[in-house]
Write a protein that holds these residues in place. Structure first.
Motif, PDB file in Angstrom:
ATOM      1  N   GLU A 155       9.163  -4.012   1.678  1.00 54.23           N
ATOM      2  CA  GLU A 155       8.626  -2.675   1.378  1.00 54.23           C
ATOM      3  C   GLU A 155       7.843  -2.761   0.065  1.00 54.23           C
ATOM      4  N   ALA A 156       6.861  -1.885  -0.087  1.00 53.42           N
ATOM      5  CA  ALA A 156       6.064  -1.905  -1.329  1.00 53.42           C
ATOM      6  C   ALA A 156       6.944  -1.717  -2.570  1.00 53.42           C
ATOM      7  N   ASN A 157       8.011  -0.916  -2.422  1.00 49.83           N
ATOM      8  CA  ASN A 157       8.832  -0.700  -3.623  1.00 49.83           C
ATOM      9  C   ASN A 157       9.780  -1.871  -3.946  1.00 49.83           C
ATOM     10  N   ASP A 158       9.736  -2.941  -3.127  1.00 49.06           N
ATOM     11  CA  ASP A 158      10.454  -4.180  -3.488  1.00 49.06           C
ATOM     12  C   ASP A 158       9.673  -4.991  -4.530  1.00 49.06           C
ATOM     13  N   ILE A 159       8.379  -4.708  -4.644  1.00 49.40           N
ATOM     14  CA  ILE A 159       7.514  -5.515  -5.534  1.00 49.40           C
ATOM     15  C   ILE A 159       7.764  -5.097  -6.987  1.00 49.40           C
ATOM     16  N   ASP A 160       8.066  -6.080  -7.855  1.00 47.09           N
ATOM     17  CA  ASP A 160       8.279  -5.693  -9.253  1.00 47.09           C
ATOM     18  C   ASP A 160       7.180  -6.164 -10.194  1.00 47.09           C
ATOM     19  N   LEU A 161       6.199  -6.901  -9.670  1.00 44.53           N
ATOM     20  CA  LEU A 161       5.049  -7.275 -10.500  1.00 44.53           C
ATOM     21  C   LEU A 161       3.814  -7.416  -9.609  1.00 44.53           C
ATOM     22  N   ILE A 162       2.686  -6.859 -10.051  1.00 50.49           N
ATOM     23  CA  ILE A 162       1.401  -7.074  -9.364  1.00 50.49           C
ATOM     24  C   ILE A 162       0.442  -7.724 -10.359  1.00 50.49           C
ATOM     25  N   ILE A 163      -0.043  -8.910  -9.985  1.00 57.50           N
ATOM     26  CA  ILE A 163      -1.044  -9.607 -10.808  1.00 57.50           C
ATOM     27  C   ILE A 163      -2.331  -9.636  -9.989  1.00 57.50           C
ATOM     28  N   LEU A 164      -3.387  -9.081 -10.520  1.00 58.42           N
ATOM     29  CA  LEU A 164      -4.640  -9.041  -9.759  1.00 58.42           C
ATOM     30  C   LEU A 164      -5.726  -9.790 -10.522  1.00 58.42           C
ATOM     31  N   ALA A 165      -6.265 -10.818  -9.873  1.00 55.65           N
ATOM     32  CA  ALA A 165      -7.330 -11.623 -10.484  1.00 55.65           C
ATOM     33  C   ALA A 165      -8.674 -11.119  -9.994  1.00 55.65           C
ATOM     34  N   THR A 166      -9.550 -10.804 -10.926  1.00 55.89           N
ATOM     35  CA  THR A 166     -10.892 -10.367 -10.530  1.00 55.89           C
ATOM     36  C   THR A 166     -11.868 -10.513 -11.697  1.00 55.89           C
ATOM     37  N   ALA A 167     -13.121 -10.742 -11.345  1.00 58.75           N
ATOM     38  CA  ALA A 167     -14.205 -10.682 -12.333  1.00 58.75           C
ATOM     39  C   ALA A 167     -15.010  -9.410 -12.119  1.00 58.75           C
ATOM     40  N   THR A 168     -14.616  -8.649 -11.112  1.00 57.67           N
ATOM     41  CA  THR A 168     -15.381  -7.454 -10.736  1.00 57.67           C
ATOM     42  C   THR A 168     -14.452  -6.249 -10.569  1.00 57.67           C
ATOM     43  N   PRO A 169     -13.764  -5.859 -11.655  1.00 56.36           N
ATOM     44  CA  PRO A 169     -12.836  -4.719 -11.542  1.00 56.36           C
ATOM     45  C   PRO A 169     -13.576  -3.425 -11.229  1.00 56.36           C
ATOM     46  N   ASP A 170     -12.844  -2.432 -10.706  1.00 56.85           N
ATOM     47  CA  ASP A 170     -13.447  -1.108 -10.480  1.00 56.85           C
ATOM     48  C   ASP A 170     -13.891  -0.507 -11.808  1.00 56.85           C
ATOM     49  N   SER A 171     -13.036  -0.690 -12.844  1.00 55.57           N
ATOM     50  CA  SER A 171     -13.277  -0.038 -14.132  1.00 55.57           C
ATOM     51  C   SER A 171     -12.642  -0.891 -15.230  1.00 55.57           C
ATOM     52  N   ILE A 214     -10.814   0.532 -17.562  1.00 53.07           N
ATOM     53  CA  ILE A 214      -9.522   1.214 -17.573  1.00 53.07           C
ATOM     54  C   ILE A 214      -9.554   2.286 -16.486  1.00 53.07           C
ATOM     55  N   PRO A 215      -8.593   2.385 -15.607  1.00 49.56           N
ATOM     56  CA  PRO A 215      -7.380   1.568 -15.516  1.00 49.56           C
ATOM     57  C   PRO A 215      -7.668   0.206 -14.884  1.00 49.56           C
ATOM     58  N   SER A 216      -6.692  -0.673 -14.998  1.00 45.00           N
ATOM     59  CA  SER A 216      -6.823  -1.978 -14.358  1.00 45.00           C
ATOM     60  C   SER A 216      -6.831  -1.791 -12.843  1.00 45.00           C
ATOM     61  N   THR A 217      -7.457  -2.722 -12.152  1.00 48.17           N
ATOM     62  CA  THR A 217      -7.517  -2.640 -10.684  1.00 48.17           C
ATOM     63  C   THR A 217      -6.114  -2.782 -10.084  1.00 48.17           C
ATOM     64  N   SER A 218      -5.257  -3.560 -10.746  1.00 48.90           N
ATOM     65  CA  SER A 218      -3.879  -3.716 -10.241  1.00 48.90           C
ATOM     66  C   SER A 218      -3.138  -2.377 -10.258  1.00 48.90           C
ATOM     67  N   CYS A 219      -3.376  -1.560 -11.288  1.00 53.15           N
ATOM     68  CA  CYS A 219      -2.726  -0.240 -11.349  1.00 53.15           C
ATOM     69  C   CYS A 219      -3.253   0.674 -10.228  1.00 53.15           C
ATOM     70  N   ILE A 220      -4.534   0.536  -9.884  1.00 50.38           N
ATOM     71  CA  ILE A 220      -5.089   1.350  -8.793  1.00 50.38           C
ATOM     72  C   ILE A 220      -4.439   0.932  -7.463  1.00 50.38           C
ATOM     73  N   ALA A 266       6.628  -1.553  -9.744  1.00 49.94           N
ATOM     74  CA  ALA A 266       5.901  -2.730 -10.241  1.00 49.94           C
ATOM     75  C   ALA A 266       5.316  -2.528 -11.636  1.00 49.94           C
ATOM     76  N   THR A 267       5.341  -3.618 -12.408  1.00 44.77           N
ATOM     77  CA  THR A 267       4.510  -3.746 -13.616  1.00 44.77           C
ATOM     78  C   THR A 267       3.186  -4.334 -13.138  1.00 44.77           C
ATOM     79  N   CYS A 268       2.068  -3.888 -13.702  1.00 51.62           N
ATOM     80  CA  CYS A 268       0.766  -4.315 -13.168  1.00 51.62           C
ATOM     81  C   CYS A 268      -0.168  -4.777 -14.276  1.00 51.62           C
ATOM     82  N   PHE A 269      -0.855  -5.878 -14.029  1.00 50.52           N
ATOM     83  CA  PHE A 269      -1.954  -6.253 -14.928  1.00 50.52           C
ATOM     84  C   PHE A 269      -2.980  -7.098 -14.191  1.00 50.52           C
ATOM     85  N   ASP A 270      -4.208  -7.076 -14.727  1.00 51.98           N
ATOM     86  CA  ASP A 270      -5.300  -7.894 -14.173  1.00 51.98           C
ATOM     87  C   ASP A 270      -5.443  -9.164 -15.003  1.00 51.98           C
TER      88      ASP A 270
END
Ligand code: ACO
Length: 325
Positions: free
Chosen positions: A69-85, A87-93, A103-107
């Motif tokens: 389930e999505a709520n089992d995830i406790d960390l999201i790491i998103l690698a990108t050179a082309t974020p939406d913005s 701020i906020p990070s794409t991982s938070c979106i 989840a804790t999130c960072f790009d």
């Protein structure tokens, strides 16, 4: 130390296919030139989806494949050179979209090596027990930072996203990981951001165009060199022989880079799994899309070993050996 398992992979590419002939109407090029110099025949181009949209679809795909389930995830790491913005990070979106509320999130920014860097960070967090279930995503809308008038670069890239979920398990699935960077060669592949132009800095500074430019020959030499180095280092660290590796999954940049590296390693280029003819270079998404394809096509079985290598802007490079459980 906890052991690390890859419990699922996922990917998503936009439906719009742009082939080489279509590009030859936009810049002075041809299908023959692109195919013979790069191996690329077509690429997927976003018709409006941004990086978080594609990343979300890859995330939904991997959650299904991992049977969590999505709520089992406790960390999201998103690698990108082309974020939406910025701020906020794409991982938070993505977190918001998939409702991964725990989840804790960072790009992270490591260009075409981003997926491997993400896997490395995920594995270290799991090994130390800090996080248990980590979603790694590589996602790019490169089409928004490409100069579509520049034939040197616009023929190379495509859009897409890929994902993997890593979790602590009873058996170790990642036999070795290695990463490196060489900032001194950073200028060989650049896409500028906003320059410092505030009331304390020099006024009148011109805004650079935020599009990709590249010294193709420099990148080519770097790519072949690090690809060979990564294969050798990863094999040594995991006490494996090249013969034990079922597939090498390289960053899908250019078939000639792969052929050159295969020659230097003394192996058949068929050992490299490629799909760059279909998708072009999707940067941070590239190796993850290929890895997902290898799993979904059932090309590997339990006990098989896969060596994954990435290289790109920064300059950055990295790789890992997976023993499929
Ligand atoms: N169509 C037709 N002609 C072209 C095109 C094109 N799309 N692009 C360049 N040319 C021309 C050049 O203008 C040049 O013409 P000139 O001789 O009249 O000046 C000629 O073709 C040869 O250009 P080169 O740059 O020498 O071509 P090369 O054989 O080096 O191939 C390429 C260029 C494909 C970019 C190659 O250098 C390469 O693959 N480099 C690796 C870069 C890469 O893969 N980058 C991906 C991003 S980075 C990463 O993912 C790690």
């Amino acid at each position: 130390m906890n052991k690390v398992k890859i419990i699922g992979t996922g990917s998503y590419v936009p439906s719009k296919i742009v082939n080489n002939n279509e590009l030859s109407h936009m810049v002075n090029t041809s299908d023959e030139w692109i195919t013979s110099r790069t191996g690329i025949k077509q690429r997927r181009i976003s018709e409006g989806e941004d990086t978080s949209d594609m990343a979300t679809k890859a995330a939904i795909d991997v959650i299904k494949s991992a049977k969590i389930e999505a709520n089992d995830i406790d960390l999201i790491i998103l690698a990108t050179a082309t974020p939406d913005s910025f701020i906020p990070s794409t991982s938070c979106i993505v977190q918001k979209n998939i409702k991964a509320v725990n989840a804790t999130c960072f790009d992270i920014s490591a260009a075409c090596s981003g997926f491997i860097y993400g896997m490395d960070i995920a594995a270290q967090f799991i090994r130390t027990g800090r996080f248990n279930t980590v979603l790694v995503i590589g996602a790019e809308t490169l089409s928004k930072i490409i100069d579509w008038q520049d034939r040197n670069t616009c023929i190379l890239f495509g859009d897409g996203a890929s994902a993997a979920i890593l979790q602590s398990g009873n058996e170790e699935e990642i036999l070795s990981i290695y990463t490196g960077s060489d900032g001194s060669k950073g200028k060989a592949l650049i896409c500028p951001a906003i320059p410092v132009n505030n009331f304390c800095a020099n006024p009148g500074i011109s805004l650079n165009k935020s599009t990709v430019s590249m010294d193709g020959k420099e990148i080519f030499k770097f790519a072949v060199k690090v690809l060979v180095k990564l294969v050798n280092v990863l094999l040594t660290e995991s006490h494996c022989d090249l013969k034990e590796i079922k597939y090498i999954i390289p960053h899908q940049a250019n078939s000639r880079i792969i052929e050159c590296a295969a020659k230097k390693l003394g192996i058949d280029s068929n050992k490299f799994y490629t799909n760059l003819d279909l998708y072009g270079n999707t940067s941070a998404a590239s190796v993850g899309i290929a890895l997902d394809e290898v799993y979904k096509k059932n090309l590997v079985k339990s006990g098989d070993k896969i060596l994954v290598v990435g290289f790109g802007g920064g300059l950055t490079y990295g790789g890992l050996i997976i023993k499929v459980i």
